[in-house]
Design a protein around this motif. Structure first.
Motif, PDB file in Angstrom:
ATOM      1  N   GLU A   4     -35.191  67.624 -42.212  1.00  0.00           N
ATOM      2  CA  GLU A   4     -35.282  66.552 -43.198  1.00  0.00           C
ATOM      3  C   GLU A   4     -35.544  67.115 -44.598  1.00  0.00           C
ATOM      4  O   GLU A   4     -34.976  66.638 -45.581  1.00  0.00           O
ATOM      5  CB  GLU A   4     -36.376  65.546 -42.814  1.00  0.00           C
ATOM      6  CG  GLU A   4     -36.034  64.707 -41.608  1.00  0.00           C
ATOM      7  CD  GLU A   4     -36.281  65.430 -40.273  1.00  0.00           C
ATOM      8  OE1 GLU A   4     -36.934  66.501 -40.254  1.00  0.00           O
ATOM      9  OE2 GLU A   4     -35.806  64.933 -39.247  1.00  0.00           O
ATOM     10  N   ALA A   5     -36.393  68.112 -44.679  1.00  0.00           N
ATOM     11  CA  ALA A   5     -36.673  68.734 -45.979  1.00  0.00           C
ATOM     12  C   ALA A   5     -35.415  69.379 -46.548  1.00  0.00           C
ATOM     13  O   ALA A   5     -35.134  69.262 -47.746  1.00  0.00           O
ATOM     14  CB  ALA A   5     -37.786  69.776 -45.831  1.00  0.00           C
ATOM     15  N   ALA A   6     -34.647  70.047 -45.710  1.00  0.00           N
ATOM     16  CA  ALA A   6     -33.405  70.674 -46.167  1.00  0.00           C
ATOM     17  C   ALA A   6     -32.382  69.625 -46.586  1.00  0.00           C
ATOM     18  O   ALA A   6     -31.748  69.752 -47.639  1.00  0.00           O
ATOM     19  CB  ALA A   6     -32.844  71.575 -45.073  1.00  0.00           C
ATOM     20  N   ARG A   7     -32.233  68.596 -45.785  1.00  0.00           N
ATOM     21  CA  ARG A   7     -31.259  67.545 -46.117  1.00  0.00           C
ATOM     22  C   ARG A   7     -31.659  66.764 -47.367  1.00  0.00           C
ATOM     23  O   ARG A   7     -30.795  66.257 -48.081  1.00  0.00           O
ATOM     24  CB  ARG A   7     -31.086  66.594 -44.942  1.00  0.00           C
ATOM     25  CG  ARG A   7     -30.209  67.182 -43.864  1.00  0.00           C
ATOM     26  CD  ARG A   7     -29.709  66.119 -42.902  1.00  0.00           C
ATOM     27  NE  ARG A   7     -28.831  66.724 -41.937  1.00  0.00           N
ATOM     28  CZ  ARG A   7     -29.100  66.823 -40.636  1.00  0.00           C
ATOM     29  NH1 ARG A   7     -30.224  66.326 -40.157  1.00  0.00           N
ATOM     30  NH2 ARG A   7     -28.249  67.394 -39.825  1.00  0.00           N
ATOM     31  N   ASP A  12     -25.660  68.093 -47.045  1.00  0.00           N
ATOM     32  CA  ASP A  12     -24.678  68.761 -46.187  1.00  0.00           C
ATOM     33  C   ASP A  12     -25.202  70.047 -45.550  1.00  0.00           C
ATOM     34  O   ASP A  12     -24.413  70.837 -45.012  1.00  0.00           O
ATOM     35  CB  ASP A  12     -23.408  69.066 -46.980  1.00  0.00           C
ATOM     36  CG  ASP A  12     -22.690  67.794 -47.415  1.00  0.00           C
ATOM     37  OD1 ASP A  12     -22.784  66.779 -46.696  1.00  0.00           O
ATOM     38  OD2 ASP A  12     -22.035  67.825 -48.473  1.00  0.00           O
ATOM     39  N   ALA A  13     -26.498  70.286 -45.610  1.00  0.00           N
ATOM     40  CA  ALA A  13     -27.071  71.490 -44.988  1.00  0.00           C
ATOM     41  C   ALA A  13     -26.651  71.549 -43.520  1.00  0.00           C
ATOM     42  O   ALA A  13     -26.561  70.519 -42.846  1.00  0.00           O
ATOM     43  CB  ALA A  13     -28.586  71.478 -45.109  1.00  0.00           C
ATOM     44  N   THR A  46     -34.441  74.725 -35.927  1.00  0.00           N
ATOM     45  CA  THR A  46     -33.077  75.174 -36.165  1.00  0.00           C
ATOM     46  C   THR A  46     -33.053  76.686 -36.350  1.00  0.00           C
ATOM     47  O   THR A  46     -33.928  77.234 -37.030  1.00  0.00           O
ATOM     48  CB  THR A  46     -32.455  74.491 -37.396  1.00  0.00           C
ATOM     49  OG1 THR A  46     -31.151  75.035 -37.610  1.00  0.00           O
ATOM     50  CG2 THR A  46     -33.295  74.665 -38.643  1.00  0.00           C
ATOM     51  N   ASP A  47     -32.076  77.327 -35.766  1.00  0.00           N
ATOM     52  CA  ASP A  47     -31.951  78.783 -35.888  1.00  0.00           C
ATOM     53  C   ASP A  47     -31.174  79.115 -37.152  1.00  0.00           C
ATOM     54  O   ASP A  47     -30.057  79.618 -37.119  1.00  0.00           O
ATOM     55  CB  ASP A  47     -31.265  79.361 -34.651  1.00  0.00           C
ATOM     56  CG  ASP A  47     -31.366  80.881 -34.588  1.00  0.00           C
ATOM     57  OD1 ASP A  47     -32.159  81.461 -35.357  1.00  0.00           O
ATOM     58  OD2 ASP A  47     -30.656  81.480 -33.758  1.00  0.00           O
ATOM     59  N   GLY A  48     -31.777  78.796 -38.298  1.00  0.00           N
ATOM     60  CA  GLY A  48     -31.176  79.071 -39.589  1.00  0.00           C
ATOM     61  C   GLY A  48     -30.762  77.810 -40.313  1.00  0.00           C
ATOM     62  O   GLY A  48     -30.642  76.736 -39.719  1.00  0.00           O
ATOM     63  N   VAL A  49     -30.559  77.976 -41.632  1.00  0.00           N
ATOM     64  CA  VAL A  49     -30.110  76.879 -42.490  1.00  0.00           C
ATOM     65  C   VAL A  49     -29.005  77.421 -43.380  1.00  0.00           C
ATOM     66  O   VAL A  49     -29.201  78.423 -44.080  1.00  0.00           O
ATOM     67  CB  VAL A  49     -31.258  76.328 -43.372  1.00  0.00           C
ATOM     68  CG1 VAL A  49     -30.748  75.230 -44.300  1.00  0.00           C
ATOM     69  CG2 VAL A  49     -32.415  75.830 -42.520  1.00  0.00           C
ATOM     70  N   VAL A  50     -27.854  76.756 -43.335  1.00  0.00           N
ATOM     71  CA  VAL A  50     -26.726  77.147 -44.179  1.00  0.00           C
ATOM     72  C   VAL A  50     -26.609  76.126 -45.303  1.00  0.00           C
ATOM     73  O   VAL A  50     -26.573  74.921 -45.062  1.00  0.00           O
ATOM     74  CB  VAL A  50     -25.417  77.226 -43.366  1.00  0.00           C
ATOM     75  CG1 VAL A  50     -24.242  77.580 -44.269  1.00  0.00           C
ATOM     76  CG2 VAL A  50     -25.564  78.243 -42.233  1.00  0.00           C
ATOM     77  N   GLY A  51     -26.565  76.647 -46.529  1.00  0.00           N
ATOM     78  CA  GLY A  51     -26.519  75.794 -47.709  1.00  0.00           C
ATOM     79  C   GLY A  51     -25.154  75.769 -48.357  1.00  0.00           C
ATOM     80  O   GLY A  51     -24.143  76.122 -47.735  1.00  0.00           O
ATOM     81  N   PRO A  52     -25.110  75.374 -49.624  1.00  0.00           N
ATOM     82  CA  PRO A  52     -23.840  75.275 -50.347  1.00  0.00           C
ATOM     83  C   PRO A  52     -23.067  76.594 -50.320  1.00  0.00           C
ATOM     84  O   PRO A  52     -23.654  77.676 -50.366  1.00  0.00           O
ATOM     85  CB  PRO A  52     -24.276  74.948 -51.784  1.00  0.00           C
ATOM     86  CG  PRO A  52     -25.639  74.371 -51.657  1.00  0.00           C
ATOM     87  CD  PRO A  52     -26.253  75.021 -50.462  1.00  0.00           C
ATOM     88  N   LEU A 135     -31.451  74.977 -52.025  1.00  0.00           N
ATOM     89  CA  LEU A 135     -30.374  74.084 -51.595  1.00  0.00           C
ATOM     90  C   LEU A 135     -29.925  73.135 -52.693  1.00  0.00           C
ATOM     91  O   LEU A 135     -28.756  72.769 -52.764  1.00  0.00           O
ATOM     92  CB  LEU A 135     -30.802  73.313 -50.348  1.00  0.00           C
ATOM     93  CG  LEU A 135     -31.052  74.177 -49.115  1.00  0.00           C
ATOM     94  CD1 LEU A 135     -31.601  73.328 -47.979  1.00  0.00           C
ATOM     95  CD2 LEU A 135     -29.808  74.939 -48.696  1.00  0.00           C
ATOM     96  N   ALA A 136     -30.824  72.740 -53.565  1.00  0.00           N
ATOM     97  CA  ALA A 136     -30.460  71.823 -54.650  1.00  0.00           C
ATOM     98  C   ALA A 136     -29.701  72.528 -55.769  1.00  0.00           C
ATOM     99  O   ALA A 136     -29.067  71.876 -56.596  1.00  0.00           O
ATOM    100  CB  ALA A 136     -31.711  71.148 -55.219  1.00  0.00           C
TER     101      ALA A 136
END
Length: 144
Positions: A4-7, A12-13, A46-52, A135-136
């Motif tokens: 939720e923090a990433a989104r 689109d994370a 989650t095993d990682g976070v992919v951003g823009p 991410l922003a």
């Protein structure tokens, strides 16, 4: 919580399935140190976070282990850069700069290691702040 923090920062994370508790224990054993509580919490979701632009804002656990072991043992890196033993890398900007927690002394802040000049600078007050900023930023070098 972490998804939720990433989104909230970038809708689109992308996320992977969570890391198994046994894999976290194994990773800490291989690294010879515990992972920061915030990072462990994120990896349990989650095993990682992919951003823009496909930037690995937070690497998968196996990459965290492999990169940190390489940075601590590669003799060619030791000839070029200051020691990395005090850092725990966990993500990058897609252009060579990497993000890390300070292991010694442990602290929640996130620092950036800039590969071109070997500088290590403060980037965010904790993992949540890092995700928000990273991410922003839509792929920019937000930490400069």
């Amino acid at each position: 919580m972490w998804k939720e923090a990433a989104r909230a920062a970038w809708p689109d994370a992308e996320f992977a399935p969570p890391v198994a508790p046994g894999d976290l224990t194994d990773a800490e054993h291989r690294l010879g140190c515990g992972l920061p509580a915030e990072l462990t919490g994120l990896l349990r979701e989650t095993d990682g976070v992919v951003g823009p632009y496909g930037i690995d804002a937070v690497w998968p656990l196996e990459r965290i282990v492999e990169q940190n072991l390489r940075f601590r043992s590669d003799h060619s890196l030791a000839e070029l850069y200051m020691p990395f033993d005090a850092l725990l890398f966990f993500g990058d900007n897609g252009g060579g700069d990497q993000f890390a927690f300070v292991r010694t002394p442990p602290r929640p802040d996130v620092f950036v290691w800039e590969h071109e000049d070997d500088s290590r600078r403060w980037a965010a007050r904790d993992l949540r702040d890092y995700l928000r900023r990273c991410l922003a930023a839509d792929g920019e070098d937000w930490y400069r």
